[in-house]
Design a protein around this motif. Structure first.
Motif, PDB file in Angstrom:
ATOM      1  N   TYR A 103       0.839  -1.203   0.000  1.00 42.47           N
ATOM      2  CA  TYR A 103       0.000   0.000   0.000  1.00 42.47           C
ATOM      3  C   TYR A 103       0.872   1.251   0.000  1.00 42.47           C
ATOM      4  CZ  TYR A 103      -3.779  -3.167   1.252  1.00 42.47           C
ATOM      5  OH  TYR A 103      -4.701  -4.186   1.251  1.00 42.47           O
ATOM      6  N   LYS A 104       0.360   2.311  -0.582  1.00 42.18           N
ATOM      7  CA  LYS A 104       1.084   3.585  -0.562  1.00 42.18           C
ATOM      8  C   LYS A 104       1.090   4.201   0.830  1.00 42.18           C
ATOM      9  CE  LYS A 104       0.537   5.002  -5.347  1.00 42.18           C
ATOM     10  NZ  LYS A 104       0.014   6.019  -6.264  1.00 42.18           N
ATOM     11  N   THR A 105      -0.025   4.067   1.539  1.00 41.93           N
ATOM     12  CA  THR A 105      -0.152   4.661   2.871  1.00 41.93           C
ATOM     13  C   THR A 105      -0.592   3.603   3.869  1.00 41.93           C
ATOM     14  OG1 THR A 105      -0.835   6.756   1.876  1.00 41.93           O
ATOM     15  CG2 THR A 105      -1.282   6.477   4.226  1.00 41.93           C
ATOM     16  N   VAL A 106       0.077   3.564   5.012  1.00 43.56           N
ATOM     17  CA  VAL A 106      -0.299   2.657   6.096  1.00 43.56           C
ATOM     18  C   VAL A 106      -0.583   3.506   7.324  1.00 43.56           C
ATOM     19  CG1 VAL A 106       0.421   0.749   7.577  1.00 43.56           C
ATOM     20  CG2 VAL A 106       1.147   0.809   5.172  1.00 43.56           C
ATOM     21  N   VAL A 107      -1.766   3.342   7.883  1.00 46.59           N
ATOM     22  CA  VAL A 107      -2.139   4.038   9.112  1.00 46.59           C
ATOM     23  C   VAL A 107      -2.151   2.996  10.221  1.00 46.59           C
ATOM     24  CG1 VAL A 107      -3.896   5.402  10.287  1.00 46.59           C
ATOM     25  CG2 VAL A 107      -3.520   5.707   7.819  1.00 46.59           C
ATOM     26  N   TYR A 108      -1.138   3.073  11.079  1.00 42.45           N
ATOM     27  CA  TYR A 108      -0.976   2.105  12.166  1.00 42.45           C
ATOM     28  C   TYR A 108      -1.503   2.717  13.459  1.00 42.45           C
ATOM     29  CZ  TYR A 108       1.256  -0.799  15.697  1.00 42.45           C
ATOM     30  OH  TYR A 108       1.494  -1.603  16.784  1.00 42.45           O
ATOM     31  N   ILE A 109      -2.452   2.015  14.069  1.00 37.99           N
ATOM     32  CA  ILE A 109      -3.017   2.466  15.340  1.00 37.99           C
ATOM     33  C   ILE A 109      -2.862   1.338  16.349  1.00 37.99           C
ATOM     34  CG2 ILE A 109      -5.112   3.191  16.545  1.00 37.99           C
ATOM     35  CD1 ILE A 109      -6.101   4.295  13.819  1.00 37.99           C
ATOM     36  N   ASN A 110      -2.175   1.633  17.443  1.00 37.07           N
ATOM     37  CA  ASN A 110      -2.021   0.688  18.545  1.00 37.07           C
ATOM     38  C   ASN A 110      -2.855   1.221  19.697  1.00 37.07           C
ATOM     39  OD1 ASN A 110      -1.062  -0.485  21.022  1.00 37.07           O
ATOM     40  ND2 ASN A 110       0.697  -1.255  19.887  1.00 37.07           N
ATOM     41  N   PHE A 111      -3.941   0.536  20.015  1.00 35.78           N
ATOM     42  CA  PHE A 111      -4.886   1.032  21.006  1.00 35.78           C
ATOM     43  C   PHE A 111      -4.372   0.977  22.440  1.00 35.78           C
ATOM     44  CE2 PHE A 111      -7.707   0.048  17.407  1.00 35.78           C
ATOM     45  CZ  PHE A 111      -8.290   1.284  17.260  1.00 35.78           C
ATOM     46  N   ILE A 112      -3.263   0.269  22.673  1.00 34.76           N
ATOM     47  CA  ILE A 112      -2.643   0.300  24.000  1.00 34.76           C
ATOM     48  C   ILE A 112      -1.683   1.475  24.093  1.00 34.76           C
ATOM     49  CG2 ILE A 112      -1.008  -0.876  25.541  1.00 34.76           C
ATOM     50  CD1 ILE A 112      -2.329  -3.503  24.825  1.00 34.76           C
ATOM     51  N   LYS A 113      -0.838   1.636  23.091  1.00 31.97           N
ATOM     52  CA  LYS A 113       0.150   2.717  23.114  1.00 31.97           C
ATOM     53  C   LYS A 113      -0.448   4.074  22.763  1.00 31.97           C
ATOM     54  CE  LYS A 113       4.126  -0.201  22.099  1.00 31.97           C
ATOM     55  NZ  LYS A 113       5.211  -0.481  21.140  1.00 31.97           N
ATOM     56  N   GLN A 114      -1.582   4.077  22.076  1.00 32.44           N
ATOM     57  CA  GLN A 114      -2.231   5.316  21.651  1.00 32.44           C
ATOM     58  C   GLN A 114      -3.702   5.302  22.071  1.00 32.44           C
ATOM     59  OE1 GLN A 114      -1.223   4.296  17.557  1.00 32.44           O
ATOM     60  NE2 GLN A 114      -0.173   6.254  17.361  1.00 32.44           N
ATOM     61  N   GLU A 138      -5.615   7.468  23.040  1.00 30.99           N
ATOM     62  CA  GLU A 138      -6.384   8.623  22.578  1.00 30.99           C
ATOM     63  C   GLU A 138      -7.071   8.351  21.239  1.00 30.99           C
ATOM     64  OE1 GLU A 138      -2.189   9.093  20.991  1.00 30.99           O
ATOM     65  OE2 GLU A 138      -3.080   8.444  22.879  1.00 30.99           O
ATOM     66  N   ARG A 139      -6.589   7.360  20.486  1.00 37.96           N
ATOM     67  CA  ARG A 139      -7.203   7.008  19.201  1.00 37.96           C
ATOM     68  C   ARG A 139      -8.585   6.378  19.381  1.00 37.96           C
ATOM     69  NH1 ARG A 139      -3.852  10.122  17.462  1.00 37.96           N
ATOM     70  NH2 ARG A 139      -1.956   9.515  16.393  1.00 37.96           N
ATOM     71  N   ILE A 140      -8.846   5.847  20.567  1.00 40.01           N
ATOM     72  CA  ILE A 140     -10.143   5.226  20.837  1.00 40.01           C
ATOM     73  C   ILE A 140     -11.274   6.218  20.603  1.00 40.01           C
ATOM     74  CG2 ILE A 140     -11.595   4.270  22.695  1.00 40.01           C
ATOM     75  CD1 ILE A 140      -9.019   2.954  23.814  1.00 40.01           C
ATOM     76  N   THR A 141     -11.039   7.475  20.947  1.00 42.48           N
ATOM     77  CA  THR A 141     -12.113   8.475  20.819  1.00 42.48           C
ATOM     78  C   THR A 141     -12.559   8.668  19.375  1.00 42.48           C
ATOM     79  OG1 THR A 141     -10.522  10.308  20.703  1.00 42.48           O
ATOM     80  CG2 THR A 141     -11.377   9.716  22.898  1.00 42.48           C
ATOM     81  N   ALA A 142     -11.721   8.330  18.399  1.00 46.09           N
ATOM     82  CA  ALA A 142     -12.110   8.464  16.991  1.00 46.09           C
ATOM     83  C   ALA A 142     -13.226   7.496  16.618  1.00 46.09           C
ATOM     84  CB  ALA A 142     -10.900   8.238  16.086  1.00 46.09           C
ATOM     85  N   PHE A 143     -13.382   6.440  17.400  1.00 48.64           N
ATOM     86  CA  PHE A 143     -14.367   5.410  17.092  1.00 48.64           C
ATOM     87  C   PHE A 143     -15.637   5.522  17.945  1.00 48.64           C
ATOM     88  CE2 PHE A 143     -10.296   3.939  15.712  1.00 48.64           C
ATOM     89  CZ  PHE A 143     -10.541   3.286  14.524  1.00 48.64           C
ATOM     90  N   LEU A 144     -15.569   6.283  19.029  1.00 48.92           N
ATOM     91  CA  LEU A 144     -16.710   6.383  19.938  1.00 48.92           C
ATOM     92  C   LEU A 144     -17.893   7.056  19.247  1.00 48.92           C
ATOM     93  CD1 LEU A 144     -14.952   7.444  23.260  1.00 48.92           C
ATOM     94  CD2 LEU A 144     -15.677   5.160  22.553  1.00 48.92           C
ATOM     95  N   PRO A 151     -13.546  -1.941  21.604  1.00 50.72           N
ATOM     96  CA  PRO A 151     -14.672  -2.675  21.010  1.00 50.72           C
ATOM     97  C   PRO A 151     -15.312  -1.937  19.838  1.00 50.72           C
ATOM     98  CG  PRO A 151     -14.840  -2.683  23.403  1.00 50.72           C
ATOM     99  CD  PRO A 151     -13.709  -1.751  23.048  1.00 50.72           C
ATOM    100  N   GLU A 152     -15.307  -0.613  19.880  1.00 50.64           N
ATOM    101  CA  GLU A 152     -15.891   0.162  18.779  1.00 50.64           C
ATOM    102  C   GLU A 152     -15.096  -0.023  17.491  1.00 50.64           C
ATOM    103  OE1 GLU A 152     -15.355   1.298  21.820  1.00 50.64           O
ATOM    104  OE2 GLU A 152     -17.309   1.966  22.560  1.00 50.64           O
ATOM    105  N   ALA A 153     -13.769  -0.171  17.607  1.00 48.51           N
ATOM    106  CA  ALA A 153     -12.945  -0.427  16.419  1.00 48.51           C
ATOM    107  C   ALA A 153     -13.258  -1.809  15.861  1.00 48.51           C
ATOM    108  CB  ALA A 153     -11.461  -0.295  16.755  1.00 48.51           C
ATOM    109  N   ARG A 154     -13.489  -2.766  16.740  1.00 47.12           N
ATOM    110  CA  ARG A 154     -13.881  -4.096  16.272  1.00 47.12           C
ATOM    111  C   ARG A 154     -15.201  -4.013  15.516  1.00 47.12           C
ATOM    112  NH1 ARG A 154     -13.212  -8.099  21.254  1.00 47.12           N
ATOM    113  NH2 ARG A 154     -14.026  -9.579  19.742  1.00 47.12           N
ATOM    114  N   THR A 155     -16.131  -3.256  16.039  1.00 44.77           N
ATOM    115  CA  THR A 155     -17.412  -3.078  15.363  1.00 44.77           C
ATOM    116  C   THR A 155     -17.224  -2.373  14.026  1.00 44.77           C
ATOM    117  OG1 THR A 155     -18.571  -2.964  17.485  1.00 44.77           O
ATOM    118  CG2 THR A 155     -19.712  -2.040  15.571  1.00 44.77           C
TER     119      THR A 155
END
Length: 153
Positions: free
Chosen positions: A51-62, A64-70, A107-111
């Motif tokens: 892929y040209k772009t990879v967006v890596y999100i680690n929900f333990i280390k980051q 704050e990314r959880i709020t993007a899915f709430l 869980p919201e990211a899983r959904t």
């Protein structure tokens, strides 16, 4: 991407996969097993190669990314929320792959995997450990619920 491609890619790289990779919802590959068995390495290496772009999100280390899915019920809302959190990244359909690492923490990211499949513009690789173990991460889940309650007006 097909799960067979991921497995062949791992074989090509002489990496032994010690966990099952299942194809979920069509375009998402999901690795689930013990910690430190190479899931994240394989996912990142595969995505960076394909892929040209990879967006890596680690929900333990980051966390704050959880709020993007709430409260997000569609991909456009998730992308809007992520673009507010991650500067300098363009989400280009069919050229961007999202890696949701430690997805059991959100869980919201899983959904959202269902939303990404229905939308069809982006591929998502989700990895995590101990997803099926009852009670795993209960304290983090309680903290997550408290955070989501403070987000809602």
């Amino acid at each position: 991407m097909q799960h067979k491609i991921v497995l062949k890619y791992a074989e090509k790289e002489n990496r032994r996969l010690s966990y099952p990779v299942e194809r979920l919802y069509g375009t998402q590959a999901f690795g689930d097993n013990i910690r430190q068995c190479g899931k994240t390495f394989i996912a990142q290496h595969f995505a960076e190669t394909n892929y040209k772009t990879v967006v890596y999100i680690n929900f333990i280390k980051q966390p704050e990314r959880i709020t993007a899915f709430l409260g997000a019920k569609d991909v456009n809302t998730i992308l809007l929320n992520l673009s507010a959190q991650i500067s300098g990244v363009t989400f280009t359909p069919e050229e961007t792959c999202f890696i949701f690492d430690e997805i059991q923490e959100c869980p919201e990211a899983r959904t959202s995997l269902k939303f990404f499949k229905e939308d069809g513009r982006f591929d998502v690789i989700a990895t995590g450990s101990l997803l099926g173990v009852q009670g795993y991460g209960d304290e983090l889940k309680k903290q997550h619920r408290r955070l989501s309650k403070t987000k809602d007006p």
